[in-house]
Each structure stands twice: as C-alpha cells, then as structure tokens.
Design a protein around this motif. Sequence first.
Motif, mmCIF file in Angstrom:
data_model
loop_
_atom_site.group_PDB
_atom_site.id
_atom_site.type_symbol
_atom_site.label_atom_id
_atom_site.label_comp_id
_atom_site.label_asym_id
_atom_site.label_seq_id
_atom_site.Cartn_x
_atom_site.Cartn_y
_atom_site.Cartn_z
ATOM 1 N N SER A 124 4.973 13.164 -32.603
ATOM 2 C CA SER A 124 4.908 12.341 -33.778
ATOM 3 C C SER A 124 3.607 11.953 -33.926
ATOM 4 C CB SER A 124 5.790 11.405 -33.439
ATOM 5 O OG SER A 124 5.682 10.563 -32.206
ATOM 6 N N GLU A 125 2.600 11.868 -33.089
ATOM 7 C CA GLU A 125 1.426 11.477 -33.108
ATOM 8 C C GLU A 125 0.337 12.457 -32.583
ATOM 9 O OE1 GLU A 125 -0.280 8.215 -35.192
ATOM 10 O OE2 GLU A 125 1.691 7.919 -34.569
ATOM 11 N N ILE A 126 -0.728 12.837 -33.236
ATOM 12 C CA ILE A 126 -1.743 13.577 -32.575
ATOM 13 C C ILE A 126 -3.115 12.703 -32.662
ATOM 14 C CG2 ILE A 126 -3.176 15.640 -32.598
ATOM 15 C CD1 ILE A 126 -0.906 16.803 -34.153
ATOM 16 N N MET A 127 -3.783 12.354 -31.535
ATOM 17 C CA MET A 127 -4.918 11.602 -31.649
ATOM 18 C C MET A 127 -6.124 12.201 -31.080
ATOM 19 S SD MET A 127 -2.643 8.438 -30.414
ATOM 20 C CE MET A 127 -1.444 9.482 -29.766
ATOM 21 N N VAL A 128 -7.114 12.684 -31.907
ATOM 22 C CA VAL A 128 -8.393 13.329 -31.613
ATOM 23 C C VAL A 128 -9.493 12.147 -31.296
ATOM 24 C CG1 VAL A 128 -9.643 15.367 -32.017
ATOM 25 C CG2 VAL A 128 -7.408 15.163 -32.794
ATOM 26 N N ASN A 129 -10.158 12.025 -30.351
ATOM 27 C CA ASN A 129 -11.060 11.272 -29.934
ATOM 28 C C ASN A 129 -12.378 11.817 -29.659
ATOM 29 O OD1 ASN A 129 -9.057 9.139 -30.207
ATOM 30 N ND2 ASN A 129 -8.890 9.020 -27.999
ATOM 31 N N GLY A 130 -13.058 12.475 -30.814
ATOM 32 C CA GLY A 130 -14.227 13.339 -30.210
ATOM 33 C C GLY A 130 -13.877 14.443 -29.717
ATOM 34 N N THR A 131 -14.665 15.227 -28.858
ATOM 35 C CA THR A 131 -14.481 16.442 -28.457
ATOM 36 C C THR A 131 -13.478 16.417 -27.252
ATOM 37 O OG1 THR A 131 -16.864 16.567 -27.244
ATOM 38 C CG2 THR A 131 -16.384 17.357 -29.565
ATOM 39 N N GLY A 132 -13.242 15.145 -26.664
ATOM 40 C CA GLY A 132 -12.284 15.207 -25.604
ATOM 41 C C GLY A 132 -11.075 15.416 -25.433
ATOM 42 N N THR A 202 -6.679 10.956 -36.685
ATOM 43 C CA THR A 202 -5.384 10.412 -36.170
ATOM 44 C C THR A 202 -4.166 11.240 -37.232
ATOM 45 O OG1 THR A 202 -6.326 8.520 -35.417
ATOM 46 C CG2 THR A 202 -3.983 8.723 -35.644
ATOM 47 N N ILE A 203 -3.462 11.636 -36.806
ATOM 48 C CA ILE A 203 -2.362 12.504 -37.604
ATOM 49 C C ILE A 203 -0.940 11.905 -36.983
ATOM 50 C CG2 ILE A 203 -1.335 14.627 -38.206
ATOM 51 C CD1 ILE A 203 -3.817 15.866 -37.244
ATOM 52 N N ARG A 204 -0.390 11.287 -38.116
ATOM 53 C CA ARG A 204 1.211 10.619 -38.112
ATOM 54 C C ARG A 204 2.035 11.907 -38.433
ATOM 55 N NH1 ARG A 204 3.196 5.846 -38.222
ATOM 56 N NH2 ARG A 204 1.976 5.035 -36.949
ATOM 57 N N LYS A 205 2.590 12.431 -37.779
ATOM 58 C CA LYS A 205 3.648 13.397 -38.217
ATOM 59 C C LYS A 205 5.128 12.945 -38.551
ATOM 60 C CE LYS A 205 3.424 17.951 -36.148
ATOM 61 N NZ LYS A 205 4.847 17.623 -35.921
ATOM 62 N N PHE A 206 5.806 13.605 -39.416
ATOM 63 C CA PHE A 206 7.127 13.252 -39.842
ATOM 64 C C PHE A 206 8.057 14.477 -39.425
ATOM 65 C CE2 PHE A 206 4.307 10.351 -41.999
ATOM 66 C CZ PHE A 206 4.725 9.215 -41.737
ATOM 67 N N ARG A 207 8.909 14.196 -38.843
ATOM 68 C CA ARG A 207 10.068 15.220 -38.601
ATOM 69 C C ARG A 207 10.497 15.948 -40.100
ATOM 70 N NH1 ARG A 207 13.502 14.191 -34.093
ATOM 71 N NH2 ARG A 207 15.440 15.299 -35.326
ATOM 72 N N LYS A 208 10.635 17.252 -39.735
ATOM 73 C CA LYS A 208 11.064 17.915 -41.133
ATOM 74 C C LYS A 208 12.572 17.664 -41.404
ATOM 75 C CE LYS A 208 8.067 21.925 -40.029
ATOM 76 N NZ LYS A 208 7.262 21.232 -38.863
ATOM 77 N N GLU A 209 13.314 17.442 -40.133
ATOM 78 C CA GLU A 209 14.705 17.137 -40.560
ATOM 79 C C GLU A 209 14.810 15.375 -40.801
ATOM 80 O OE1 GLU A 209 18.824 16.710 -37.788
ATOM 81 O OE2 GLU A 209 17.032 17.325 -37.060
ATOM 82 N N ARG A 210 15.348 15.242 -41.989
ATOM 83 C CA ARG A 210 15.561 13.840 -42.449
ATOM 84 C C ARG A 210 16.487 13.039 -41.479
ATOM 85 N NH1 ARG A 210 15.168 14.055 -49.058
ATOM 86 N NH2 ARG A 210 12.988 15.135 -49.045
ATOM 87 N N LEU A 211 16.045 12.174 -40.720
ATOM 88 C CA LEU A 211 16.981 11.328 -39.888
ATOM 89 C C LEU A 211 18.041 10.476 -40.798
ATOM 90 C CD1 LEU A 211 14.466 10.013 -37.164
ATOM 91 C CD2 LEU A 211 16.442 11.780 -36.886
ATOM 92 N N THR A 212 18.977 10.161 -40.226
ATOM 93 C CA THR A 212 20.028 9.341 -40.739
ATOM 94 C C THR A 212 20.530 8.145 -39.897
ATOM 95 O OG1 THR A 212 21.978 10.369 -39.513
ATOM 96 C CG2 THR A 212 21.385 11.476 -41.764
ATOM 97 N N LEU A 213 21.089 7.167 -40.340
ATOM 98 C CA LEU A 213 21.670 6.170 -39.728
ATOM 99 C C LEU A 213 22.390 6.404 -38.294
ATOM 100 C CD1 LEU A 213 22.292 3.344 -42.407
ATOM 101 C CD2 LEU A 213 20.474 3.355 -40.778
ATOM 102 N N GLU A 214 23.051 7.486 -38.561
ATOM 103 C CA GLU A 214 24.033 7.950 -37.571
ATOM 104 C C GLU A 214 23.110 8.574 -36.344
ATOM 105 O OE1 GLU A 214 26.463 7.550 -40.966
ATOM 106 O OE2 GLU A 214 24.630 8.515 -40.592
ATOM 107 N N GLN A 215 21.962 9.270 -36.604
ATOM 108 C CA GLN A 215 21.196 9.671 -35.754
ATOM 109 C C GLN A 215 20.456 8.443 -34.711
ATOM 110 O OE1 GLN A 215 19.352 12.554 -38.605
ATOM 111 N NE2 GLN A 215 19.814 14.144 -36.987
ATOM 112 N N LEU A 216 20.169 7.371 -35.475
ATOM 113 C CA LEU A 216 19.377 6.369 -35.061
ATOM 114 C C LEU A 216 20.387 5.834 -34.199
ATOM 115 C CD1 LEU A 216 17.601 4.359 -37.912
ATOM 116 C CD2 LEU A 216 16.709 6.196 -36.070
#
Length: 464
Positions: A124-132, A202-216
């Motif tokens: 869900s999140e990709i965080m690149v801090n320089g070349t580390g 910093t990349i905030r990814k979102f699920r390709k499948e749309r969540l529903t209240l039932e899935q929550l």
Amino acid sequence: MALFGSKTKLPDTPAAPAPKPEVVQLAPVSTIRAEDRERLDAVRNRTADTLFRAADTFGPADPAALSSDAFRAEVNNAIRQTLQADPQAGFLKAADREWLINDLTAEMCGFGPLEPLLARDDISEIMVNGTGAIHLEIAGSMVQSDIRFRSEDALQRIAKRMVDETGRRVDTSSPICDARLKDGSRINVTLPPIAVDGTILTIRKFRKERLTLEQLVAAGSLSPEAMDVIAVIGRCRLNILISGGTGSGKTTLLNCVSSCIDERERIVTCEDTAELQLQLPHVVRMETRAENAEGTGEITMRQLVRNALRMRPRRIIVGEVRGEEAVDLINAMNTGHSGSMGTVHANDPRLALSRMEALIRTAKGYEAVPSLNIKRDLADSLDVIIQTEQLITGKRVVTHVTDVLRVEGETITTEDLIVYDHARGRHVGKGQLRPSFYRVAERYGLAERLAAALSALNMNAREP
C-alpha cells in the motif's frame, strides 16, 4: 531538590529495545559471486551511462511515441549490443547477463526497481529515501526491502519520469511535487537540496479491487452493526466529515460509504490528487493544478469547490479539506447540497471540529469572524463525524461515529453513537437509540435498521 520535581528511581532492568523493521527479500536474485559484485555494478553503471548519453540512437526521447512493447524491445536490443561490445562484461554468465539486461531495460523504459513493487496489490505504500533501502507498507506493517536504486541520478531520472507522465513538473526551481500515476497511485517527489540525503519518493498505492463496507467488516475495521449505522448515514444524505491521521484509512472509508448513495445522484469530487474511486455511475471528478513555469495557471481547491456548485451537483465530495475551501464546503452543506462529504486530518472528533474552525479562519475575510459564529455554521452544517485510526498492529479501524448536535454556550455539543473499545477489540454503542438524524432515517425507511444496529451495539457494551 531535583530540577524538574522529585527524583525518580530508574528501573534496574533496561527497557526492551525497540523492534526493528522486518527485512524482506524482493529483489530478483542474481547468481553473481560476492567477489564479482563490484565488477557487475561497474558494468551496469557504465552500460547505463553509455545508453543515456546515446539515447537518440535507439529511440525517441519520449517513450510514449512508440508502443511500450516496441520501445522496450528496441532498448533491450541496444543494451545487448552495448554489453557485447564491452570487453569487461565477458565474466557475466548467461543468467546474470539476462538479469542485468532486464534491470537496465526497466530503468530505461519504465520505473526501474519500483516496477515489481507497483505490480503487487498487497503493497500500500512505497517509501524511497535516497539510494538507501526502500521501505514498504504491506498489510498494515512497515517493512524494509532489499531493493534500492543504483545511484542518485537513476533515482531522480525515475522520479522525474513519473511526474512527467502526469503532465506536472519537478526540478530544482520547483523541487516538491504531488501527482497521480495512470493506475491511480499518488506520488510525492522531493528533490535535493530540500531533501538533504537524496531524492525522496513516496508512493501511495490503491487497491485495484474496490473495497466495500462488507470487506471492511471482514477485515475487522467495522462490526456488522457499525456497518449498518454507517450505511444508513451514507444513504440518508447526511453531511459527513471523515477524520483521522495520515494512512488511517479515510479515503478507503469514503470510497466504501459512497456505495450507499443512490445511483441516480450526481456527485462532483474535488481533490488535490485524484484518488477517490467512488462506486457510482454519475461522478464528475476535478483535480487541482499547480502553477506553470511562468507562475500562472494555478487552479486551487477553493476554485474547484466553487465551480462544483455551478455543476448541479447532488453532493459535493472534497477528498481532503486542508485550507480555505473549508468555507465553501460548509456553505455547500448548508445550502441545499445535503449528503456532501470531506476528510480532514485530526486525531478525534472534537479535534476535527477545531481543525475545521482553524481552516475556515485561513479564508480571506474570516480571520476576525467571532468563534461562536463559525461554531454555529459548523454545527448547522455537519451531521456526523466518523473517526478512523491505524492501530499499533497495523490494522485500520473506525474508532468513533459521532453525532454533531448544536452549539451550547461556546461549545459544539456532540454525542458518540459508536466507539471502538481498544481493550476488548470491538465496537460498542454508547446507549443512544434515537440520534439527531433519526427522523431523516424515518423518511428513507431506514429508522428500524438504524435502531436495531444501535441496540445491538449497546448490548455489546454491556457484555464482558
């Protein structure tokens, strides 16, 4: 006498060390021997430098000018020829040569080492801090990957390519940029010298499948009864403010609540970076725009909200309220656009109201408006505040569903309908069966469902 009060005896046993992030292996495995690793890196850097200097010999500067497959094939062939002409690349085995060719092709044509990470739906999140090392959020937990960029130049090249594809720009004169990738992922790029230790991506990814209240509910973010209450709130065209910290699931919840809206309603959304995935057929989406190199052409959130009012919306949804657009959203809620929604950064419902008041004061002409007047506008406009939180375990939960009542004295009175009991790990009611919007639920034929859900939640509170 101690400088800061009485002395406190320190415990004899030192505190347990803070847990370190888990390191996960995600990089493609090379069979190269450890002693040849430095030689491999030298060949890779030399090949990449050669190809970027002679980019015009194997394709256009803009990869979009060719189909992705055709451009990759051309680049792939150029890399093979360059390696074949390099006498110092002879030590590479066939498998390592293919690994290097694929690695360089990804850097030349796509997003380099980020490509396999962007393809995974569980990240869900990709965080690149320089070349580390690149840090990731997987299933709510922060982990450290073994993937990294080979150089700062390579990292900047990929970051700028991502931004270029969105039609925005990032450079030394404008070193900070927010943008949205084609797949809906939200990116933030910060270049040196603002980023002291190298480019931050910093990349905030979102699920390709749309969540529903039932899935929550299945994920433990909601109980079935809490879901029923929120579904009634969404269906009854109540004005909703979703509050929470960064990464607490505000946008996800807003997307899920949208599934309760009547499909005949026209919805207009206003966002800094379009990331809402509303589950409705009649949605009009608008996105802010940064100023161009000449310092003109900026479109602000407040302009979007004002423009939305002229588009005959049934509801207006603001992805994140963080400035003077709070004035226009509140006015819209109070002037015939019932069911409008927005999110705000705050740690509890009371602070959400204080935050909204502070944001309203940033608007021109509102600096000296009496606090009581602003509080009355907020109380008249907002119906419900839903609070989200990310727990220490990484799980995201709804912690409060709060009814906004009225102004009494100098305070906006509220009443919690549902809270999350952290000790018992469940949602419980606070004793209310007829919230302020009960009559509205009656008009929609949902009063019995609302009362039944609240009754069950109240029973949960009494159970051990």
